[in-house]
Design a protein around this motif. Structure first.
Motif, PDB file in Angstrom:
ATOM      1  N   VAL A 101       0.852  -1.190   0.000  1.00 54.21           N
ATOM      2  CA  VAL A 101       0.000   0.000   0.000  1.00 54.21           C
ATOM      3  C   VAL A 101       0.889   1.242   0.000  1.00 54.21           C
ATOM      4  CG1 VAL A 101      -1.931  -1.126   1.180  1.00 54.21           C
ATOM      5  CG2 VAL A 101      -0.147  -0.027   2.529  1.00 54.21           C
ATOM      6  N   ASP A 102       0.287   2.380  -0.337  1.00 52.12           N
ATOM      7  CA  ASP A 102       1.052   3.629  -0.357  1.00 52.12           C
ATOM      8  C   ASP A 102       1.001   4.385   0.963  1.00 52.12           C
ATOM      9  OD1 ASP A 102       1.897   3.346  -3.012  1.00 52.12           O
ATOM     10  OD2 ASP A 102       0.041   4.240  -3.776  1.00 52.12           O
ATOM     11  N   SER A 103      -0.061   4.164   1.748  1.00 50.12           N
ATOM     12  CA  SER A 103      -0.204   4.920   2.998  1.00 50.12           C
ATOM     13  C   SER A 103      -0.866   4.072   4.078  1.00 50.12           C
ATOM     14  CB  SER A 103      -1.009   6.200   2.753  1.00 50.12           C
ATOM     15  OG  SER A 103      -2.275   5.900   2.193  1.00 50.12           O
ATOM     16  N   VAL A 104      -0.392   4.300   5.320  1.00 49.36           N
ATOM     17  CA  VAL A 104      -0.839   3.515   6.471  1.00 49.36           C
ATOM     18  C   VAL A 104      -1.105   4.458   7.637  1.00 49.36           C
ATOM     19  CG1 VAL A 104      -0.234   1.687   8.107  1.00 49.36           C
ATOM     20  CG2 VAL A 104       0.642   1.592   5.746  1.00 49.36           C
ATOM     21  N   MET A 105      -2.287   4.338   8.251  1.00 51.54           N
ATOM     22  CA  MET A 105      -2.582   5.111   9.450  1.00 51.54           C
ATOM     23  C   MET A 105      -2.579   4.175  10.649  1.00 51.54           C
ATOM     24  SD  MET A 105      -5.879   7.444  10.551  1.00 51.54           S
ATOM     25  CE  MET A 105      -7.042   6.100  10.399  1.00 51.54           C
ATOM     26  N   ILE A 106      -1.880   4.572  11.717  1.00 50.98           N
ATOM     27  CA  ILE A 106      -1.879   3.831  12.969  1.00 50.98           C
ATOM     28  C   ILE A 106      -2.873   4.514  13.898  1.00 50.98           C
ATOM     29  CG2 ILE A 106      -0.499   3.016  14.913  1.00 50.98           C
ATOM     30  CD1 ILE A 106       0.345   1.882  12.182  1.00 50.98           C
TER      31      ILE A 106
ATOM     32  N   VAL B 201       3.476   6.750   6.469  1.00 50.78           N
ATOM     33  CA  VAL B 201       2.860   6.246   7.687  1.00 50.78           C
ATOM     34  C   VAL B 201       2.602   7.419   8.617  1.00 50.78           C
ATOM     35  CG1 VAL B 201       3.080   4.643   9.626  1.00 50.78           C
ATOM     36  CG2 VAL B 201       4.141   4.081   7.428  1.00 50.78           C
ATOM     37  N   GLY B 202       1.399   7.479   9.168  1.00 50.13           N
ATOM     38  CA  GLY B 202       1.050   8.561  10.081  1.00 50.13           C
ATOM     39  C   GLY B 202       0.096   8.077  11.156  1.00 50.13           C
TER      40      GLY B 202
ATOM     41  N   PRO C 235      -5.930   7.474   4.162  1.00 50.27           N
ATOM     42  CA  PRO C 235      -4.879   6.469   4.006  1.00 50.27           C
ATOM     43  C   PRO C 235      -5.441   5.219   3.314  1.00 50.27           C
ATOM     44  CG  PRO C 235      -5.712   6.423   6.238  1.00 50.27           C
ATOM     45  CD  PRO C 235      -6.381   7.591   5.550  1.00 50.27           C
ATOM     46  N   ASP C 236      -4.552   4.440   2.700  1.00 51.73           N
ATOM     47  CA  ASP C 236      -4.988   3.198   2.055  1.00 51.73           C
ATOM     48  C   ASP C 236      -5.497   2.189   3.082  1.00 51.73           C
ATOM     49  OD1 ASP C 236      -4.324   4.158  -0.461  1.00 51.73           O
ATOM     50  OD2 ASP C 236      -2.305   3.296  -0.404  1.00 51.73           O
ATOM     51  N   VAL C 237      -4.788   2.083   4.205  1.00 50.14           N
ATOM     52  CA  VAL C 237      -5.202   1.158   5.257  1.00 50.14           C
ATOM     53  C   VAL C 237      -5.043   1.825   6.618  1.00 50.14           C
ATOM     54  CG1 VAL C 237      -4.652  -0.964   3.992  1.00 50.14           C
ATOM     55  CG2 VAL C 237      -2.927   0.069   5.466  1.00 50.14           C
ATOM     56  N   ALA C 238      -5.808   1.310   7.566  1.00 47.23           N
ATOM     57  CA  ALA C 238      -5.680   1.730   8.957  1.00 47.23           C
ATOM     58  C   ALA C 238      -5.339   0.494   9.774  1.00 47.23           C
ATOM     59  CB  ALA C 238      -6.982   2.352   9.455  1.00 47.23           C
ATOM     60  N   VAL C 239      -4.444   0.672  10.748  1.00 42.27           N
ATOM     61  CA  VAL C 239      -4.063  -0.416  11.640  1.00 42.27           C
ATOM     62  C   VAL C 239      -4.539  -0.044  13.038  1.00 42.27           C
ATOM     63  CG1 VAL C 239      -2.178  -1.816  12.552  1.00 42.27           C
ATOM     64  CG2 VAL C 239      -2.030  -0.895  10.221  1.00 42.27           C
ATOM     65  N   ASP C 240      -5.364  -0.909  13.610  1.00 42.18           N
ATOM     66  CA  ASP C 240      -5.923  -0.706  14.941  1.00 42.18           C
ATOM     67  C   ASP C 240      -5.294  -1.754  15.855  1.00 42.18           C
ATOM     68  OD1 ASP C 240      -7.499  -0.399  17.215  1.00 42.18           O
ATOM     69  OD2 ASP C 240      -9.359  -0.215  16.088  1.00 42.18           O
ATOM     70  N   ILE C 241      -4.581  -1.327  16.895  1.00 46.60           N
ATOM     71  CA  ILE C 241      -3.844  -2.236  17.765  1.00 46.60           C
ATOM     72  C   ILE C 241      -4.459  -2.209  19.151  1.00 46.60           C
ATOM     73  CG2 ILE C 241      -1.582  -2.777  18.752  1.00 46.60           C
ATOM     74  CD1 ILE C 241      -0.797  -0.782  16.135  1.00 46.60           C
TER      75      ILE C 241
ATOM     76  N   GLY D 184     -12.053   1.483   0.339  1.00 48.19           N
ATOM     77  CA  GLY D 184     -12.034   2.073  -0.983  1.00 48.19           C
ATOM     78  C   GLY D 184     -10.910   1.544  -1.856  1.00 48.19           C
ATOM     79  N   ILE D 185     -10.107   0.598  -1.349  1.00 51.06           N
ATOM     80  CA  ILE D 185      -9.090  -0.018  -2.190  1.00 51.06           C
ATOM     81  C   ILE D 185      -9.254  -1.524  -2.089  1.00 51.06           C
ATOM     82  CG2 ILE D 185      -7.441   1.869  -1.840  1.00 51.06           C
ATOM     83  CD1 ILE D 185      -5.828  -0.169  -0.110  1.00 51.06           C
TER      84      ILE D 185
END
Length: 187
Positions: free
Chosen positions: A39-44, A99-100, A110-116, A142-143
């Motif tokens: 992916v091009d972008s990742v949100m934490i 990554v932000g 963002p392309d994906v979100a990561v929930d920890i 959306g992707i």
């Protein structure tokens, strides 16, 4: 001297005699991993911590199942914020993606979100080990990226069986978690 001046001098003396607060910083440990991202972008998203790990007082297991903190050593930053930013920084260095943290600081989505969700983040004076465990979720909107979830559990030896040793081991465990997430986001 006026009564107000005397009162201010007494207050200043009391503040000067107050106890010193000691805070421990947990800067991210560097990773040598370099991975091309799918992916091009990742949100934490803001990391969820158990109550004892989210508190300012740094906790330590002092007997099997007994978690204590004495208030003498405090976290340098809000623990949830610190872990979120450490993961963001580590993933940004590992992946060839933007990554932000949440809230997303860039234009667009963002392309994906990561929930920890961390269920255990604790050093043990009993075993000399630090344990980081929980589950994370990766979702795209959306992707064409499959939603997924994965449990994790990392055990890292503590250099000393005390709170400073636990903080050092925590940075290594958080870096291992970042590497695990990066592998899931790899091409």
């Amino acid at each position: 001297m006026t009564r107000t001046t005397l009162s201010l001098l007494a207050l200043t003396a009391l503040v000067a005699c107050g106890s010193t607060i000691t805070r421990l910083d947990a800067p991210p440990a560097a990773s040598t991993l370099q991975i091309p991202a799918a992916v091009d972008s990742v949100m934490i998203r803001t990391v969820s911590l158990p109550t004892y790990a989210a508190a300012e007082e740094i906790a330590l297991e002092t007997a099997p199942g007994v978690i204590t903190s004495d208030g003498d050593l405090l976290a340098a930053d809000d623990p949830s914020r610190a872990v979120t930013l450490a993961l963001t920084q580590s993933l940004d260095e590992i992946l060839n993606a933007t990554v932000g943290p949440d809230p997303w600081p860039f234009a667009g989505l963002p392309d994906v979100a990561v929930d920890i969700r961390i269920s255990e983040m604790l050093g043990s004076a009993v075993t000399g080990q630090f344990r980081l465990a929980g589950q994370y979720y990766i979702g795209g909107d959306g992707i064409d990226y499959p939603n997924s979830s994965r449990t994790f559990a990392y055990t890292v030896p503590m250099p000393t069986p005390d709170i400073p040793g636990a903080v050092v081991a925590q940075t290594a465990a958080v870096t291992q978690l970042a590497e695990g997430i990066a592998r899931r986001l790899a091409r």
